[in-house]
Design an enzyme around this catalytic site. Structure first.
Site, short mmCIF file in Angstrom:
data_model
loop_
_atom_site.label_atom_id
_atom_site.label_comp_id
_atom_site.label_asym_id
_atom_site.label_seq_id
_atom_site.Cartn_x
_atom_site.Cartn_y
_atom_site.Cartn_z
N GLN A 164 19.75 35.08 49.47
CA GLN A 164 18.33 35.39 49.64
C GLN A 164 17.51 34.11 49.82
O GLN A 164 17.64 33.17 49.04
CB GLN A 164 17.85 36.18 48.42
CG GLN A 164 16.43 36.71 48.53
CD GLN A 164 16.26 37.80 49.59
OE1 GLN A 164 17.19 38.54 49.89
NE2 GLN A 164 15.08 37.91 50.16
N ASP A 170 23.40 38.30 57.67
CA ASP A 170 22.04 37.97 58.08
C ASP A 170 21.96 37.56 59.55
O ASP A 170 20.88 37.49 60.12
CB ASP A 170 21.51 36.78 57.26
CG ASP A 170 20.75 37.21 56.02
OD1 ASP A 170 20.00 38.19 56.10
OD2 ASP A 170 20.90 36.52 54.99
N LYS A 189 18.31 45.89 47.91
CA LYS A 189 19.56 45.80 48.68
C LYS A 189 20.70 46.42 47.89
O LYS A 189 21.50 47.18 48.41
CB LYS A 189 19.84 44.34 49.06
CG LYS A 189 18.89 43.85 50.16
CD LYS A 189 18.85 42.34 50.36
CE LYS A 189 17.73 42.01 51.36
NZ LYS A 189 17.47 40.60 51.55
#
Ligand code: GUN
Length: 298
Positions: A97, A120, A53
């Site tokens: 995460q 997200d 990322k």
């Protein structure tokens, strides 16, 4: 070239072109988008994803920070860290995460990320907007799958899509995306999961099967309709006799189903790279929204 393979790479290139245009536009307006990724603990797979990322941001020219926290951090300290990131106006996107260590309540963490910065699309407010047909952010992996289907001109409109798996990250948001009223969706969607009876009977009726179960090589050819399209979301590590000691396989037994399907995403190199590409787009969506700017292409 193998006409059956739905590779992610050309699709990510198309998305990255769009992201680059949007990024140039934001920079012209004096906005420098920034993404912060929070990694708790030392899960090797999570470390790989987080590194990727950061690299994607760097390559595009999006600012990024990675905050690495110890596995034994208290829930309270983690929530405080997220609140600090929420309050920092230079920071537009926050991604924590998953999975998190067992002592931390994932739901509380998701609820703490400011909805405007929730790249997200996990916060209930953003899930609600998606479900009600007016999304702010699109969930990364499901949105990446829609991009693959669009790129390879595989219509979902009026076709039967079977989503295999009901996770909050993949299965459920996939269903909601495919139910949207637009020509990239408009699908007839059904879902099967670990408590479904006669799972194969359902999957065999589908034109498009989206497998997001997290079980290596779970789906076999007997379960699929001849000529169906298979999108494999699984990334499973299994033991292998090679240098690494493992290899990656999907939720679909690729070699077994290959002759039965009309199209299939490979693992790795199919859906995987799409998630990060869509995350880059979401970071810009967040940066634009926080500066009341409308992006030229979404
Ligand atoms: N872990 C596995 N997939 C994801 C994802 O899409 N987002 C986050 N935050 N964690 C993940």
């Amino acid at each position: 070239m193998d006409q059956k393979l739905l590779k992610g790479k050309p699709v990510t290139e198309a998305v990255y072109n769009r992201v680059s245009q949007n990024l140039a536009y934001l920079k012209e307006q004096g906005v420098q988008p920034r993404l912060t990724v929070v990694l708790v603990g030392e899960d090797p797979a999570s470390q790989v994803y987080v590194r990727r990322k950061g690299k994607a941001c760097e390559k595009l020219g999006i600012l990024s920070d990675t905050v690495v926290l110890p596995a034994d951090i208290s829930e309270h300290h983690l929530l405080d860290k997220i609140k600090t990131l929420n309050a920092d106006s230079r920071n537009h996107g926050i991604l924590v995460q998953l999975p998190l260590p067992a002592n931390i309540n994932e739901e509380k963490v998701i609820m703490t990320v400011a909805p405007q910065k929730d790249v997200d699309c996990f916060h209930p407010q953003n899930v609600g907007l998606l479900v009600s047909g007016n999304p702010y952010m699109l969930p990364c992996t499901p949105a990446g799958i829609v991009e693959i289907l669009k790129y390879y001109q595989l219509e979902t409109q009026s076709r039967h899509v079977e989503v295999v798996g009901r996770s909050n990250i993949d299965g459920k948001p996939m269903v909601n995306l495919l139910l949207q009223k637009n020509t990239s969706a408009n699908a007839t969607v059904t879902v099967v999961h670990s408590r479904t009876q006669h799972i194969s009977d359902h999957i065999r009726r589908a034109d498009i099967v989206i497998a997001a179960i997290g079980q290596p090589n779970f789906i076999k050819k007997e379960q699929l309709k001849e000529g169906s399209v298979v999108i494999d979301v699984g990334i499973n590590r299994i033991d292998a006799d090679n240098e690494k000691g493992y290899k990656l396989v999907g939720d679909v037994d690729f070699d077994d189903v290959y002759d039965t399907v009309s199209k299939i995403t490979p693992v790795p190199g199919g859906v995987g790279p799409m998630t990060i590409a869509m995350l880059m787009q979401n970071t810009l969506t967040a940066a634009a929204a926080q500066n009341n700017i409308k992006l030229p292409s979404e």
